[in-house]
Design an enzyme around this catalytic site. Structure first.
Site, PDB file in Angstrom:
ATOM      1  N   PRO A 181      -1.464 -56.457  -7.870  1.00  0.00           N
ATOM      2  CA  PRO A 181      -2.427 -56.793  -6.828  1.00  0.00           C
ATOM      3  C   PRO A 181      -3.106 -55.599  -6.181  1.00  0.00           C
ATOM      4  O   PRO A 181      -2.470 -54.588  -5.883  1.00  0.00           O
ATOM      5  CB  PRO A 181      -1.598 -57.573  -5.800  1.00  0.00           C
ATOM      6  CG  PRO A 181      -0.189 -57.205  -6.085  1.00  0.00           C
ATOM      7  CD  PRO A 181      -0.109 -56.943  -7.558  1.00  0.00           C
ATOM      8  N   ASN A 182      -4.395 -55.778  -5.970  1.00  0.00           N
ATOM      9  CA  ASN A 182      -5.276 -54.848  -5.256  1.00  0.00           C
ATOM     10  C   ASN A 182      -5.632 -53.596  -6.047  1.00  0.00           C
ATOM     11  O   ASN A 182      -6.480 -52.808  -5.611  1.00  0.00           O
ATOM     12  CB  ASN A 182      -4.687 -54.471  -3.880  1.00  0.00           C
ATOM     13  CG  ASN A 182      -4.554 -55.686  -2.984  1.00  0.00           C
ATOM     14  OD1 ASN A 182      -5.531 -56.399  -2.779  1.00  0.00           O
ATOM     15  ND2 ASN A 182      -3.358 -55.935  -2.469  1.00  0.00           N
ATOM     16  N   ARG A 240     -11.137 -47.348  -1.769  1.00  0.00           N
ATOM     17  CA  ARG A 240     -10.584 -47.129  -0.431  1.00  0.00           C
ATOM     18  C   ARG A 240      -9.292 -46.338  -0.563  1.00  0.00           C
ATOM     19  O   ARG A 240      -8.694 -46.277  -1.617  1.00  0.00           O
ATOM     20  CB  ARG A 240     -10.290 -48.464   0.263  1.00  0.00           C
ATOM     21  CG  ARG A 240     -11.565 -49.200   0.686  1.00  0.00           C
ATOM     22  CD  ARG A 240     -11.233 -50.384   1.583  1.00  0.00           C
ATOM     23  NE  ARG A 240     -10.321 -49.985   2.653  1.00  0.00           N
ATOM     24  CZ  ARG A 240      -9.446 -50.807   3.238  1.00  0.00           C
ATOM     25  NH1 ARG A 240      -9.357 -52.059   2.876  1.00  0.00           N
ATOM     26  NH2 ARG A 240      -8.644 -50.360   4.206  1.00  0.00           N
ATOM     27  N   TYR A 264      -4.226 -42.900  -2.972  1.00  0.00           N
ATOM     28  CA  TYR A 264      -4.239 -43.338  -4.369  1.00  0.00           C
ATOM     29  C   TYR A 264      -5.157 -42.526  -5.276  1.00  0.00           C
ATOM     30  O   TYR A 264      -5.200 -42.779  -6.482  1.00  0.00           O
ATOM     31  CB  TYR A 264      -4.626 -44.822  -4.434  1.00  0.00           C
ATOM     32  CG  TYR A 264      -3.673 -45.724  -3.680  1.00  0.00           C
ATOM     33  CD1 TYR A 264      -2.325 -45.776  -4.036  1.00  0.00           C
ATOM     34  CD2 TYR A 264      -4.098 -46.497  -2.603  1.00  0.00           C
ATOM     35  CE1 TYR A 264      -1.436 -46.581  -3.343  1.00  0.00           C
ATOM     36  CE2 TYR A 264      -3.216 -47.313  -1.908  1.00  0.00           C
ATOM     37  CZ  TYR A 264      -1.886 -47.355  -2.282  1.00  0.00           C
ATOM     38  OH  TYR A 264      -1.007 -48.148  -1.602  1.00  0.00           O
ATOM     39  N   ASN A 288       2.522 -51.142 -13.256  1.00  0.00           N
ATOM     40  CA  ASN A 288       2.329 -50.858 -11.840  1.00  0.00           C
ATOM     41  C   ASN A 288       2.148 -52.209 -11.165  1.00  0.00           C
ATOM     42  O   ASN A 288       1.053 -52.781 -11.177  1.00  0.00           O
ATOM     43  CB  ASN A 288       1.120 -49.969 -11.583  1.00  0.00           C
ATOM     44  CG  ASN A 288       1.006 -49.586 -10.107  1.00  0.00           C
ATOM     45  OD1 ASN A 288       1.688 -50.159  -9.255  1.00  0.00           O
ATOM     46  ND2 ASN A 288       0.158 -48.611  -9.806  1.00  0.00           N
ATOM     47  N   ALA A 338       2.282 -54.070  -4.755  1.00  0.00           N
ATOM     48  CA  ALA A 338       3.224 -54.450  -3.695  1.00  0.00           C
ATOM     49  C   ALA A 338       4.298 -55.422  -4.187  1.00  0.00           C
ATOM     50  O   ALA A 338       5.371 -55.515  -3.574  1.00  0.00           O
ATOM     51  CB  ALA A 338       2.461 -55.057  -2.521  1.00  0.00           C
ATOM     52  N   GLU A 391       8.184 -48.289 -15.042  1.00  0.00           N
ATOM     53  CA  GLU A 391       7.589 -48.515 -13.714  1.00  0.00           C
ATOM     54  C   GLU A 391       6.674 -47.332 -13.392  1.00  0.00           C
ATOM     55  O   GLU A 391       7.089 -46.170 -13.506  1.00  0.00           O
ATOM     56  CB  GLU A 391       8.705 -48.599 -12.674  1.00  0.00           C
ATOM     57  CG  GLU A 391       8.210 -48.757 -11.254  1.00  0.00           C
ATOM     58  CD  GLU A 391       9.338 -48.716 -10.225  1.00  0.00           C
ATOM     59  OE1 GLU A 391      10.423 -48.129 -10.518  1.00  0.00           O
ATOM     60  OE2 GLU A 391       9.127 -49.242  -9.122  1.00  0.00           O
ATOM     61  N   HIS A 442       3.774 -45.699 -10.569  1.00  0.00           N
ATOM     62  CA  HIS A 442       3.069 -45.743  -9.276  1.00  0.00           C
ATOM     63  C   HIS A 442       2.220 -44.498  -9.120  1.00  0.00           C
ATOM     64  O   HIS A 442       2.642 -43.388  -9.472  1.00  0.00           O
ATOM     65  CB  HIS A 442       4.050 -45.812  -8.104  1.00  0.00           C
ATOM     66  CG  HIS A 442       4.881 -47.045  -8.120  1.00  0.00           C
ATOM     67  ND1 HIS A 442       4.374 -48.284  -7.852  1.00  0.00           N
ATOM     68  CD2 HIS A 442       6.188 -47.217  -8.411  1.00  0.00           C
ATOM     69  CE1 HIS A 442       5.337 -49.182  -7.968  1.00  0.00           C
ATOM     70  NE2 HIS A 442       6.444 -48.561  -8.310  1.00  0.00           N
ATOM     71  N   ARG A 501       6.864 -43.103   1.726  1.00  0.00           N
ATOM     72  CA  ARG A 501       5.978 -43.940   2.547  1.00  0.00           C
ATOM     73  C   ARG A 501       6.814 -44.871   3.446  1.00  0.00           C
ATOM     74  O   ARG A 501       7.939 -44.553   3.775  1.00  0.00           O
ATOM     75  CB  ARG A 501       5.005 -44.680   1.622  1.00  0.00           C
ATOM     76  CG  ARG A 501       4.158 -43.703   0.776  1.00  0.00           C
ATOM     77  CD  ARG A 501       3.177 -44.415  -0.118  1.00  0.00           C
ATOM     78  NE  ARG A 501       2.238 -45.204   0.661  1.00  0.00           N
ATOM     79  CZ  ARG A 501       1.438 -46.132   0.128  1.00  0.00           C
ATOM     80  NH1 ARG A 501       1.475 -46.348  -1.174  1.00  0.00           N
ATOM     81  NH2 ARG A 501       0.624 -46.811   0.896  1.00  0.00           N
TER      82      ARG A 501
HETATM   83  O1  CA2 Z   1       1.373 -46.180  -5.571  1.00  0.00           O
HETATM   84  C1  CA2 Z   1       1.223 -47.201  -6.237  1.00  0.00           C
HETATM   85  O2  CA2 Z   1       0.773 -47.195  -7.384  1.00  0.00           O
HETATM   86  C2  CA2 Z   1       1.556 -48.566  -5.601  1.00  0.00           C
HETATM   87  O3  CA2 Z   1       2.078 -49.413  -6.617  1.00  0.00           O
HETATM   88  C3  CA2 Z   1       0.243 -49.114  -5.082  1.00  0.00           C
HETATM   89  C4  CA2 Z   1       0.412 -50.414  -4.312  1.00  0.00           C
HETATM   90  C5  CA2 Z   1       1.474 -50.274  -3.238  1.00  0.00           C
HETATM   91  O4  CA2 Z   1       1.700 -51.538  -2.603  1.00  0.00           O
HETATM   92  C6  CA2 Z   1       2.786 -49.776  -3.794  1.00  0.00           C
HETATM   93  O5  CA2 Z   1       3.701 -49.600  -2.746  1.00  0.00           O
HETATM   94  C7  CA2 Z   1       2.593 -48.442  -4.498  1.00  0.00           C
HETATM   95  C8  CA2 Z   1      -0.901 -50.801  -3.617  1.00  0.00           C
HETATM   96  C9  CA2 Z   1      -2.080 -50.904  -4.519  1.00  0.00           C
HETATM   97  C10 CA2 Z   1      -3.265 -51.168  -3.639  1.00  0.00           C
HETATM   98  O6  CA2 Z   1      -4.335 -50.391  -4.109  1.00  0.00           O
HETATM   99  C11 CA2 Z   1      -5.358 -50.179  -3.245  1.00  0.00           C
HETATM  100  C12 CA2 Z   1      -6.455 -49.600  -3.794  1.00  0.00           C
HETATM  101  C13 CA2 Z   1      -7.531 -49.305  -2.995  1.00  0.00           C
HETATM  102  C14 CA2 Z   1      -7.506 -49.613  -1.633  1.00  0.00           C
HETATM  103  C15 CA2 Z   1      -6.383 -50.194  -1.102  1.00  0.00           C
HETATM  104  C16 CA2 Z   1      -5.311 -50.487  -1.914  1.00  0.00           C
END
Ligand code: CA2
Length: 149
Positions: free
Chosen positions: A14-15, A22, A27, A79, A82, A103, A105, A112
């Protein structure tokens, strides 16, 4: 015809479709398409084939893990976003398949918020690569190519 033993699923949760738009301080600025391009370039050098996907839906991630096994993929780079920190269904799916899961990330969740410190995905994964931005995916791919998992 694709040789499934060289097929690597790269599954994103997701996301991650919003990457590069953003929170670049967390990221990085690469989009998911940029990462797919980097992986395809490296995979070509390594004689591997990448199947890169993204979904915002937990059950789809479970279905794709099952599919990776059914297709005889060599490994899954996952990946799970969340869902990493919440999904026992994903842990069960990882344990249910014989295909090894790495896995991945971008960030290092351990540095975090405390709610990111638990990883259900990590409890089933053969290996974890995190905290290297987009390079995390390449490190994971290299590890598969080198037979580290
Ligand atoms: O660091 C990573 O790759 C995560 O898997 C990214 C997830 C986060 O919930 C994990 O804890 C770590 C979030 C991905 C959301 O990606 C976004 C991209 C642009 C703007 C906001 C969020």
């Amino acid at each position: 015809m694709t040789d499934a033993s060289n097929l690597i699923y790269v599954v994103n949760g997701p996301n991650l479709n919003l990457l590069g738009m953003r929170e670049p301080e967390i990221y990085g600025s690469a989009t998911l398409d940029d990462i797919a391009g980097m992986l395809e370039d490296r995979a070509r050098e390594l004689g591997l084939t990448i199947d890169m996907r993204q979904t915002n839906h937990e059950g789809m991630l479970v279905d794709w893990l099952h599919e990776a096994q059914a297709e005889g993929a060599r490994a899954v780079l996952l990946n799970a976003g969340a869902y990493t920190h919440t999904s026992i269904a994903l842990l069960d799916a990882i344990r249910a398949i014989r295909t090894p899961v790495v896995e991945v990330h971008l960030s290092d969740p351990m540095t975090r918020e405390p709610f990111r410190h638990v990883s259900y995905v990590g409890m089933g994964a053969a290996m974890t690569v995190q905290g290297h931005g987009a390079q995390s995916y390449l490190i994971a791919l290299d590890a598969v190519a080198q037979g580290k998992i």
